[in-house]
Design an enzyme around this catalytic site. Structure first.
Site, PDB file in Angstrom:
ATOM      1  N   GLU A  90       0.817  -1.211   0.000  1.00  0.00           N
ATOM      2  CA  GLU A  90       0.000   0.000   0.000  1.00  0.00           C
ATOM      3  C   GLU A  90       0.857   1.271   0.000  1.00  0.00           C
ATOM      4  O   GLU A  90       0.505   2.270  -0.632  1.00  0.00           O
ATOM      5  CB  GLU A  90      -0.952   0.000   1.197  1.00  0.00           C
ATOM      6  CG  GLU A  90      -2.130  -0.955   1.056  1.00  0.00           C
ATOM      7  CD  GLU A  90      -1.741  -2.421   1.213  1.00  0.00           C
ATOM      8  OE1 GLU A  90      -2.473  -3.303   0.721  1.00  0.00           O
ATOM      9  OE2 GLU A  90      -0.692  -2.670   1.852  1.00  0.00           O
ATOM     10  N   HIS A 160     -11.361  -6.320   8.267  1.00  0.00           N
ATOM     11  CA  HIS A 160     -12.033  -6.009   7.006  1.00  0.00           C
ATOM     12  C   HIS A 160     -13.298  -5.175   7.199  1.00  0.00           C
ATOM     13  O   HIS A 160     -14.158  -5.153   6.318  1.00  0.00           O
ATOM     14  CB  HIS A 160     -12.395  -7.298   6.254  1.00  0.00           C
ATOM     15  CG  HIS A 160     -11.224  -8.113   5.845  1.00  0.00           C
ATOM     16  ND1 HIS A 160     -10.611  -9.002   6.693  1.00  0.00           N
ATOM     17  CD2 HIS A 160     -10.528  -8.167   4.687  1.00  0.00           C
ATOM     18  CE1 HIS A 160      -9.596  -9.581   6.079  1.00  0.00           C
ATOM     19  NE2 HIS A 160      -9.529  -9.088   4.857  1.00  0.00           N
TER      20      HIS A 160
END
Length: 355
Positions: A90, A160
């Site tokens: 990321e 998540h």
């Protein structure tokens, strides 16, 4: 855009921005079709790539459509030079996007889940947000948009399902935008991609397939930093964003059965947020309730509360109420206890009105 006033927001007039694209608070005219939220995102990305040869989409697995299929068909249509997979890094994804945007391109970076955005935090906060400022506007990375699915999904657990918007709302130099529906998602995303500032665009993954509405097929945008009054009322103001709006709407309908008139506002852009619209509403109702999925402590609801207390202290008839997530990691089997539900919001509405 906040200076346009409440009447413009409710009437839905259209106008043209500096880039010659249509801004609209109602989507304007034109044909449309029923789409869910992920399909509306996909349509926006198609338009962005088609209308600007400088636009690029990249991230983990975007080449075949991504985890939620938001980028389906893009690589086939626009080629792997403009839509491509990146390594599982990321920090690298955002760092690359900053450089791409600094060269005058439209960099549309996808973070697979908002929970995974933290390794890129340094790049977003210390580089993207400060790029223009540290050069005295000699250079910038304003063409950067970072997309990330965020929030509860029903079974995601603590890796998540997070809602990290408050972290980025603390950072001057970036914008934070969250849509509530397919129509909003398309118009707001196109505005973010074309905005001359770096933007973090959080997409409520719970709604990717659940939220369906008529979406115009033409190219349109919604102004950023302009909240929308989606239901008018007189007794209490409710403010939220993203998937929480549908829950709040249900609570408003139940409150009406008890004679309570609720005004419901979708903030849409969290930074810079539309204080004027919220203030105008609270001055009318005298009460405010804020709801979001993120934990209550340090959540963006606290900033809204503090700002409105400063502006409307003598008009408030009750303490500002916050119905938010709990101060725990996001649970799995106890998600129903963690989430701000319709009944929690309804109880808070009644308690605030009867204070």
């Amino acid at each position: 855009m906040a200076a346009t006033g409440n009447s413009a927001r409710r009437l839905g007039r259209s106008f043209v921005n500096l880039y010659g694209r249509e801004f609209s608070t109602s989507c304007g005219s034109g044909s449309g079709r029923s789409l869910n939220l992920y399909s509306a995102i996909n349509q926006a990305l198609h338009i962005a790539l088609e209308s600007d040869p400088r636009a690029y989409v990249f991230g983990e697995d975007v080449g075949f459509g991504g985890v939620f299929r938001c980028t389906t068909g893009l690589a086939d249509r626009f080629g792997k030079n403009r839509v491509f997979n990146t390594p599982l890094c990321e920090q690298g994804i955002v760092g690359f996007g900053i450089g791409l945007a600094a060269m005058g391109n439209r960099a549309i970076a996808e973070i697979q889940f908002a929970d995974y955005i933290y390794p890129a935090f340094d790049q977003i906060v210390n580089e993207a947000a400060k790029f223009r400022y540290r050069s005295g506007n000699q250079f910038n990375c304003g063409g950067l948009t970072i997309r990330a699915p965020y929030g509860a999904v029903g079974h995601g657990g603590h890796y998540h399902s997070q809602s990290p918007e408050a972290f980025f709302c603390h950072v001057p130099g970036i914008k934070v935008v969250i849509p509530r529906s397919p129509r909003q998602a398309k118009g707001l995303l196109l505005s973010c991609i074309r905005d001359p500032n770096p933007v973090v665009f959080f997409e409520p993954k719970w709604l990717y397939r659940l939220s369906v509405e008529e979406v115009p097929e033409h190219d349109y945008m919604f102004p950023l930093s302009e909240a929308e009054v989606i239901q008018e009322g007189n007794d209490i103001t409710l403010v939220g964003w993203g998937a929480q709006l549908s829950i709040m709407k249900q609570a408003c309908l139940d409150a009406e059965k008890d004679g309570i008139s609720c005004e419901l506002i979708d903030l849409r852009t969290l930074i810079p947020w539309d204080k004027d619209t919220v203030e105008t509403s609270v001055r009318k109702t005298g009460r405010l309730l804020i709801s979001h999925e993120a934990p209550v402590t340090g959540g963006f609801g606290a900033e809204i509360s503090a700002s409105i207390v400063e502006r409307c202290f003598l008009r408030l008839e009750a303490p500002v109420a916050r119905v938010c997530g709990l101060d725990t990691p996001f649970p799995l089997v106890f998600e129903a206890f963690y989430m701000p539900t319709k009944n929690k919001i309804l109880d808070a509405i009644k308690a605030t009105v009867n204070f």
